[in-house]
Design an enzyme around this catalytic site. Structure first.
Site, PDB file in Angstrom:
ATOM      1  N   HIS A 194      42.238  38.688  41.515  1.00 32.17           N
ATOM      2  CA  HIS A 194      42.175  40.027  42.120  1.00 32.17           C
ATOM      3  C   HIS A 194      43.019  40.071  43.396  1.00 32.17           C
ATOM      4  CE1 HIS A 194      39.348  41.106  39.128  1.00 32.17           C
ATOM      5  NE2 HIS A 194      38.344  40.421  39.617  1.00 32.17           N
ATOM      6  N   GLU A 236      53.459  59.370  28.565  1.00 28.71           N
ATOM      7  CA  GLU A 236      54.059  58.274  27.817  1.00 28.71           C
ATOM      8  C   GLU A 236      53.315  56.995  28.193  1.00 28.71           C
ATOM      9  OE1 GLU A 236      56.422  58.648  25.549  1.00 28.71           O
ATOM     10  OE2 GLU A 236      56.475  60.806  25.943  1.00 28.71           O
ATOM     11  N   GLY A 270      41.699  38.497  35.856  1.00 28.95           N
ATOM     12  CA  GLY A 270      40.772  37.417  35.522  1.00 28.95           C
ATOM     13  C   GLY A 270      41.435  36.373  34.636  1.00 28.95           C
ATOM     14  N   LEU A 330      56.051  57.769  49.071  1.00 33.16           N
ATOM     15  CA  LEU A 330      55.256  57.789  47.839  1.00 33.16           C
ATOM     16  C   LEU A 330      53.773  57.903  48.182  1.00 33.16           C
ATOM     17  CD1 LEU A 330      55.688  55.337  44.872  1.00 33.16           C
ATOM     18  CD2 LEU A 330      53.466  55.449  46.012  1.00 33.16           C
ATOM     19  N   ASP A 357      45.436  45.399  35.024  1.00 27.05           N
ATOM     20  CA  ASP A 357      44.526  44.559  34.227  1.00 27.05           C
ATOM     21  C   ASP A 357      45.081  43.145  34.038  1.00 27.05           C
ATOM     22  OD1 ASP A 357      42.228  44.031  32.861  1.00 27.05           O
ATOM     23  OD2 ASP A 357      42.856  44.998  30.998  1.00 27.05           O
ATOM     24  N   ARG A 372      38.062  34.056  39.464  1.00 25.58           N
ATOM     25  CA  ARG A 372      38.578  35.395  39.139  1.00 25.58           C
ATOM     26  C   ARG A 372      39.017  36.142  40.402  1.00 25.58           C
ATOM     27  NH1 ARG A 372      37.527  37.521  34.127  1.00 25.58           N
ATOM     28  NH2 ARG A 372      37.469  39.624  34.987  1.00 25.58           N
ATOM     29  N   SER A 425      36.678  50.605  37.923  1.00 28.93           N
ATOM     30  CA  SER A 425      36.226  51.708  37.073  1.00 28.93           C
ATOM     31  C   SER A 425      34.728  51.938  37.237  1.00 28.93           C
ATOM     32  CB  SER A 425      36.540  51.405  35.598  1.00 28.93           C
ATOM     33  OG  SER A 425      35.637  50.428  35.097  1.00 28.93           O
ATOM     34  N   THR A 426      34.275  53.099  36.772  1.00 31.56           N
ATOM     35  CA  THR A 426      32.836  53.380  36.818  1.00 31.56           C
ATOM     36  C   THR A 426      32.063  52.391  35.930  1.00 31.56           C
ATOM     37  OG1 THR A 426      33.267  55.090  35.141  1.00 31.56           O
ATOM     38  CG2 THR A 426      32.936  55.855  37.395  1.00 31.56           C
TER      39      THR A 426
HETATM   40  C1  IPE Z   1      40.246  48.696  33.336  1.00 34.25           C
HETATM   41  O1  IPE Z   1      40.203  47.337  33.080  1.00 34.25           O
HETATM   42  C2  IPE Z   1      39.796  48.953  34.738  1.00 34.25           C
HETATM   43  C3  IPE Z   1      40.686  48.475  35.784  1.00 34.25           C
HETATM   44  C4  IPE Z   1      41.830  47.862  35.621  1.00 34.25           C
HETATM   45  C5  IPE Z   1      40.233  48.727  37.125  1.00 34.25           C
HETATM   46  P1  IPE Z   1      38.934  46.657  32.395  1.00 34.25           P
HETATM   47  O2  IPE Z   1      39.268  45.206  32.299  1.00 34.25           O
HETATM   48  O3  IPE Z   1      37.706  47.016  33.128  1.00 34.25           O
HETATM   49  O4  IPE Z   1      38.905  47.365  30.974  1.00 34.25           O
HETATM   50  P2  IPE Z   1      38.320  46.861  29.582  1.00 34.25           P
HETATM   51  O5  IPE Z   1      36.909  46.469  29.814  1.00 34.25           O
HETATM   52  O6  IPE Z   1      39.172  45.707  29.137  1.00 34.25           O
HETATM   53  O7  IPE Z   1      38.494  48.040  28.679  1.00 34.25           O
HETATM   54  C1  IPE Z   2      41.556  43.989  36.355  1.00 35.74           C
HETATM   55  O1  IPE Z   2      41.485  42.653  35.978  1.00 35.74           O
HETATM   56  C2  IPE Z   2      40.856  44.247  37.659  1.00 35.74           C
HETATM   57  C3  IPE Z   2      39.582  44.983  37.532  1.00 35.74           C
HETATM   58  C4  IPE Z   2      39.107  45.490  36.450  1.00 35.74           C
HETATM   59  C5  IPE Z   2      38.816  45.154  38.746  1.00 35.74           C
HETATM   60  P1  IPE Z   2      40.261  42.082  35.151  1.00 35.74           P
HETATM   61  O2  IPE Z   2      39.238  41.581  36.093  1.00 35.74           O
HETATM   62  O3  IPE Z   2      39.791  43.087  34.168  1.00 35.74           O
HETATM   63  O4  IPE Z   2      40.949  40.872  34.417  1.00 35.74           O
HETATM   64  P2  IPE Z   2      40.728  40.434  32.907  1.00 35.74           P
HETATM   65  O5  IPE Z   2      40.974  41.645  32.069  1.00 35.74           O
HETATM   66  O6  IPE Z   2      39.331  39.930  32.800  1.00 35.74           O
HETATM   67  O7  IPE Z   2      41.760  39.365  32.687  1.00 35.74           O
HETATM   68 MG    MG Z   3      40.288  43.540  32.259  1.00 34.36          MG
END
Ligand code: IPE
Ligand code: IPE
Ligand code: MG
Length: 250
Positions: free
Chosen positions: A49, A218, A35, A142, A32, A45, A77-78
């Protein structure tokens, strides 16, 4: 093994602190903060990625070197379909690009598996997933589970669907249902439960990741955005994990 820039590299001293007999077998990573990383730099963004995908390659190789056996990395994610179409498209394009460039995706000692609901992914992506899984299948090292269109609840629902078929056919009696029967039907059926879940970017939540498998995991949180996540950070997470007392209720 440690051919990376100094800013990513843990010191020899820090590495020596790792107890090789207590390395988590299975590490989950919620990748995470891509972005926010990009926004800070005035970049789109999608640049975040892309940078994040490179970090996954580095971290999996490093983790393999210290004895981690499985990594599950949350890539999409879904719920991520709720994002603007342009971002979803960019993520899918990036995924396809990485699947096609196998050397960029994973090191030589990494076996790739994809988990999640693949029915919503394009035919082209599905084809490339098959190719990559086949290409890396015989390797030692791995296993990297890439969670794409993955949701912990969706995973449990699909396991229940499989079980319900057994019930309908009469091969499983409802009163005989066990936890093991669910563990055997989730996507990570061949893998021990996740020992350690790492979430960077400052968020303190699971966001629907590995719900079933994390009953006794954990957790390790950090404010660093995923594209900045270093091997040193990973080492710190492992060392913190090794200082925990896992009781499993006993
Ligand atoms: C969780 O991150 C999903 C992934 C890292 C793929 P999100 O950015 O989607 O989660 P929320 O919306 O902050 O909970
Ligand atoms: C995680 O980064 C990647 C995906 C969820 C695909 P984000 O895109 O959620 O980045 P932030 O959380 O907006 O910074
Ligand atoms: Mg995020």
């Amino acid at each position: 093994m440690f051919k990376f820039f100094d800013k990513f590299r843990p010191s020899k001293q820090l590495l020596k602190e790792i107890d090789p007999n207590n390395v988590p077998k299975h590490v989950g990573i919620i990748m995470d903060g891509n972005g926010r990383w990009a926004k800070k730099r005035g970049l789109p963004r999608s640049a975040g990625h892309r940078a994040g995908a490179q970090v996954l390659r580095r971290i999996t190789e490093f983790a393999e070197g210290i004895g981690v056996k499985y990594i599950t990395a949350y890539a999409f994610s879904t719920e991520n379909w709720k994002r603007p179409k342009a971002e979803v498209d960019a993520l899918m394009d990036l995924l396809l690009e990485y699947l096609k460039d196998k050397e960029q995706l994973a090191g030589k000692r990494v076996i790739i598996r994809v988990i999640g609901d693949r029915s919503a992914l394009s035919d082209e992506i599905n084809r490339e997933i098959d190719v990559v899984e086949e290409y890396t299948r015989g390797r030692e090292g791995l296993t990297l589970y890439l969670a794409i269109n993955y949701g912990g609840r969706q995973e449990i629902v699909q396991a229940m669907k499989k079980l319900s078929e057994g019930i309908r056919e009469g091969s499983v009696a409802p009163e005989d249902l066990t936890e093991d029967m669910i563990s055997e039907r989730i996507y990570t059926d061949e893998v021990p439960d996740v020992d350690l879940i790492i979430r960077p970017s400052g968020e303190l939540r699971l966001s629907n990741f590995l719900l079933w498998q994390s009953a006794y995991s954990e957790f390790w949180f950090s404010d660093i955005n995923w594209p900045d996540f270093s091997n040193r950070d990973f080492t710190r997470a492992i060392l913190d994990y090794q200082n925990r007392n896992r009781r499993f209720g006993a």
